[in-house]
Design an enzyme around this catalytic site. Structure first.
Site, PDB file in Angstrom:
ATOM      1  N   GLU A  22      -0.348   9.940  12.539  1.00  0.00           N
ATOM      2  CA  GLU A  22      -0.757   9.211  11.340  1.00  0.00           C
ATOM      3  C   GLU A  22      -0.203   7.790  11.385  1.00  0.00           C
ATOM      4  OE1 GLU A  22      -1.863   8.463   8.488  1.00  0.00           O
ATOM      5  OE2 GLU A  22      -2.685  10.193   7.418  1.00  0.00           O
ATOM      6  N   ASN A 108       2.633   8.791   0.543  1.00  0.00           N
ATOM      7  CA  ASN A 108       1.711   9.122   1.633  1.00  0.00           C
ATOM      8  C   ASN A 108       1.257   7.917   2.436  1.00  0.00           C
ATOM      9  OD1 ASN A 108      -1.177   9.700   2.698  1.00  0.00           O
ATOM     10  ND2 ASN A 108      -0.368  11.740   2.257  1.00  0.00           N
ATOM     11  N   ASN A 166      -4.783   9.081  -1.573  1.00  0.00           N
ATOM     12  CA  ASN A 166      -4.353   9.050  -0.178  1.00  0.00           C
ATOM     13  C   ASN A 166      -4.372   7.625   0.376  1.00  0.00           C
ATOM     14  OD1 ASN A 166      -3.962   9.612   2.614  1.00  0.00           O
ATOM     15  ND2 ASN A 166      -4.777  11.673   2.335  1.00  0.00           N
ATOM     16  N   ASP A 217      -9.001   9.851   4.173  1.00  0.00           N
ATOM     17  CA  ASP A 217      -7.586   9.627   4.482  1.00  0.00           C
ATOM     18  C   ASP A 217      -7.338   8.123   4.608  1.00  0.00           C
ATOM     19  OD1 ASP A 217      -4.914  10.017   5.337  1.00  0.00           O
ATOM     20  OD2 ASP A 217      -5.426  11.872   6.354  1.00  0.00           O
TER      21      ASP A 217
END
Length: 290
Positions: A22, A108, A166, A217
């Site tokens: 990520e 996040n 997100n 995302d």
């Protein structure tokens, strides 16, 4: 899509063997890409000369990353449930830990406006035993989008009606902030006020829940204002008016993306692998870096 992808350009897998990666962000000064492996508890960096190397471990299960105006790395950490900054000497400073006396869920993803203020999302994805937390550790009754002033340390809750907020991205002129909702398969747009608030929230684009594995995302924009969303089946591309242009298909669940090198290369973190593709457009450099 043919106008965006040059003839002969192909998706390249440039590194693999990870668990779930990520948070890619390009450091233009040093010519390397930071990214995280959340379950492995590592922040990596990649460069053409050196390939992949470990930058920080343990990372406290860091997820989203960006850089501030001094090229210090900012991280959303699932394990510690904080937003942190890695100082030039390697020490870690906690920037955001609580709101209204209660611990954050699990920050996040994060972006920095050109005035230095930080915006981040706080869904509960990090409240898992694998990250050292439990679902019952949740103290807030909502999943917020926040603004943090690094000079005053003031943390402001901007939006509290998301299900799973997100990824975030500013439009090129920073007049709009896009935030996607992983649970609702859509992207919302907000007008940014002169004081940094968010108003006029509306659904900007929707992703087809039947299009493949994954969820909305990480997000980025290009210089023309097109929005790139890591989502079901790959990278979804929308015009600045919210019209779907197409999908760059990725063979793994796609989590995030970053413009890098000459900013015509898109680097993509997808489950176990790091991918790259060259496009006929340029992304937005991190404008706040001097």
């Amino acid at each position: 899509m043919k106008l965006l992808i040059p003839e002969g350009a192909e998706l390249e897998k440039i590194a693999s063997g990870f668990r779930f990666i990520e948070g890619p962000v390009w450091d233009d000064a040093n010519k390397f890409l930071y990214f995280t492996d959340i379950p492995q508890n590592i922040v990596y960096r990649w460069s053409r000369p050196e390939g992949v190397s470990v930058f920080r471990t343990p990372s406290r299960h860091a997820n989203g990353l960006t850089l501030d105006g001094q090229r210090r790395l900012l991280a959303c950490e699932h394990g510690s449930r904080t937003v942190t900054r890695t100082e030039q000497d390697g020490t870690i400073t906690e920037l955001a830990l609580q709101y209204d006396g209660k611990r954050l869920n699990s920050p996040n993803d994060i972006v920095v406006k050109s005035d230095g203020t930080l915006y981040f999302t706080d869904p509960p994805y990090g409240l898992k035993s694998v990250y050292g937390n439990q679902p019952e550790d949740k103290e807030l009754s909502f999943q917020g989008v926040y603004r943090l002033d690094p000079e005053t340390a003031e943390l402001r809750l901007l939006i509290d009606d998301f299900d799973k907020p997100n990824g975030l991205a500013f439009s090129p002129d920073e007049q709009i902030l896009y935030v996607d909702d992983s649970a609702r398969d859509h992207v919302r747009a907000f007008d940014v006020t002169p004081t940094g608030g968010l108003i006029n929230g509306r659904v900007f684009a929707e992703l087809d829940p039947e299009a493949g594995k994954g969820v909305p995302d990480g997000m980025k924009v290009d210089a023309a204002g097109r929005l790139y969303v890591a989502g079901r089946g790959g990278i979804w591309i929308f015009s600045s008016s919210g019209q779907k242009i197409g999908i760059i298909k990725i063979p793994e669940i796609t989590a995030n993306l970053a413009w890098a090198e000459d900013y015509s290369h898109l680097y993509i973190t997808a489950s176990t692998s790091l991918y790259r593709i060259r496009l006929n457009t340029r992304g937005i450099p991190v404008k706040h870096i001097n």
